[in-house]
Design a protein around this motif. Sequence first.
Motif, mmCIF file in Angstrom:
data_model
loop_
_atom_site.group_PDB
_atom_site.id
_atom_site.type_symbol
_atom_site.label_atom_id
_atom_site.label_comp_id
_atom_site.label_asym_id
_atom_site.label_seq_id
_atom_site.Cartn_x
_atom_site.Cartn_y
_atom_site.Cartn_z
ATOM 1 N N TRP A 116 0.787 -1.226 0.000
ATOM 2 C CA TRP A 116 0.000 0.000 0.000
ATOM 3 C C TRP A 116 0.824 1.284 0.000
ATOM 4 C CZ3 TRP A 116 -5.319 -0.175 2.940
ATOM 5 C CH2 TRP A 116 -6.120 -1.141 2.319
ATOM 6 N N PRO A 117 2.049 1.314 0.567
ATOM 7 C CA PRO A 117 2.818 2.563 0.471
ATOM 8 C C PRO A 117 2.994 3.047 -0.965
ATOM 9 C CG PRO A 117 3.784 1.156 2.129
ATOM 10 C CD PRO A 117 2.721 0.337 1.455
ATOM 11 N N ALA A 118 3.060 2.104 -1.915
ATOM 12 C CA ALA A 118 3.217 2.493 -3.316
ATOM 13 C C ALA A 118 1.874 2.674 -4.021
ATOM 14 C CB ALA A 118 4.041 1.441 -4.058
ATOM 15 N N TRP A 119 0.788 2.133 -3.441
ATOM 16 C CA TRP A 119 -0.507 2.150 -4.109
ATOM 17 C C TRP A 119 -1.441 3.250 -3.615
ATOM 18 C CZ3 TRP A 119 -2.263 -3.721 -4.212
ATOM 19 C CH2 TRP A 119 -1.401 -4.433 -5.044
ATOM 20 N N ARG A 120 -1.256 3.718 -2.383
ATOM 21 C CA ARG A 120 -2.209 4.645 -1.777
ATOM 22 C C ARG A 120 -1.590 6.024 -1.583
ATOM 23 N NH1 ARG A 120 -6.286 1.462 -3.073
ATOM 24 N NH2 ARG A 120 -6.276 -0.537 -2.000
ATOM 25 N N ARG A 121 -2.447 6.997 -1.339
ATOM 26 C CA ARG A 121 -1.929 8.325 -1.025
ATOM 27 C C ARG A 121 -1.075 8.258 0.241
ATOM 28 N NH1 ARG A 121 -7.085 12.453 -1.365
ATOM 29 N NH2 ARG A 121 -8.050 11.628 -3.260
ATOM 30 N N GLU A 122 -0.118 9.145 0.321
ATOM 31 C CA GLU A 122 0.740 9.200 1.504
ATOM 32 C C GLU A 122 -0.072 9.598 2.737
ATOM 33 O OE1 GLU A 122 3.975 11.805 0.824
ATOM 34 O OE2 GLU A 122 4.887 10.577 -0.749
ATOM 35 N N GLY A 123 0.375 9.114 3.894
ATOM 36 C CA GLY A 123 -0.207 9.536 5.156
ATOM 37 C C GLY A 123 -1.266 8.626 5.736
#
Length: 403
Positions: A116-123
């Motif tokens: 998910w770090p690469a797939w979702r918005r940051e934060g």
Amino acid sequence: MTRPLLTNPAARRLFLDRHLLLQPGGGAGRGDDLMEVLTALGFVQVDSVNTLARSHDLILWSRRGRYRPKALQHLVARHRTAFEHWTHDAAIVPMQFYPMWRLKFDRDRARMHQRWPAWRREGWDAEIESVRAHVAAHGPACSMDVGEGEPRGSTGWWDWHPSKTALEYLWRAGELAICHREGFRKYYDLCDRVIPATWRDTRMSEAEIIDWTMNAALDRLGFATSGELAAFFEIATRDEAKAWCARALAEGRIIEIDVETADGAVRRSFARPGLVEEAATLPPPTSRVRLLSPFDPALRDRARAERLFGFTYRIEIFVPAPKRQYGYYVFPIMQGDRLIGRMDVKREGGTLAVRAFWPEQGVRMGKARQAAIEAECQRIMPLAGVQELTFAPDWLRQTLRTG
């Protein structure tokens, strides 16, 4: 040694029997009767598209003609005899399966942290604690209740604001549960307030869970490869499924058989001892025409359906309109143990509008079959909430080759 052969007609009948589609079926379509259907199927896939009826409702209606959507909502939100989570996709699952999902919670948590770090918005990961605390303090919450002040613009279905992603993470990881829906919007709450203690407190070992998933999948499929068994619930890995099949085969709990495909080839599969003999005792299928969800359990494995029924089906939702062969959301049509074509039908206000039907190669469209199709459309009108049925002047189309 020669393996037992399950002929294609016998394989179709057995497969449809395991999926509750061989005979017309009766029952109230609610309460305990609906739970029996859900348990027999293993789960029903949840889908948001509602051109006619939502996928999960159509799946259950196909087995119980008296079923109405509130009955499933009551199982999840009122009786707590079913819960929402993930198999290969979002699904509603019998509550007694909850202990087996703990392995899925753990594995999904690890995958989310990896991907998910690469797939979702940051934060999103920074919002997990605040979202958890919000639900604990205020009770059921939807994505609109969290993340005040976060940008809500989206570039696609999966482009969630960070707090929405945190909600989904906590749900997928088994820390929150879906307590109910309003419309199609999910509301999340603490598992302690949703999952009955009997199932919430039950613990099973990893080996016990894998053994259960393989047995439960085989019972519902009838015959399968190790990969098909692993794919049924998407809990065990492919390697775990291969190892389980090897052990079960050595212990005599399963056997290898040859299953004849629609084109006359054979495919080696695993089955319970005596399955070929069981298939020979099944009655002939009902002659009723059935309108099926594209995500019906009997069809969701497209490759398996193509081998078994000779029916090629693809969803064209994401295909640009000019390039679609059939339409945005076209329904497979079954009669007896054959898939006889596909239908473009849509709810338009208070009318059920049949726009097109494409028969499969070799399917003759006489008056009796056309009348059976019309009868099925009439049967589904109460589920769709319409009062009128119309057929376009050119609704009966020429057979097209699929590919």
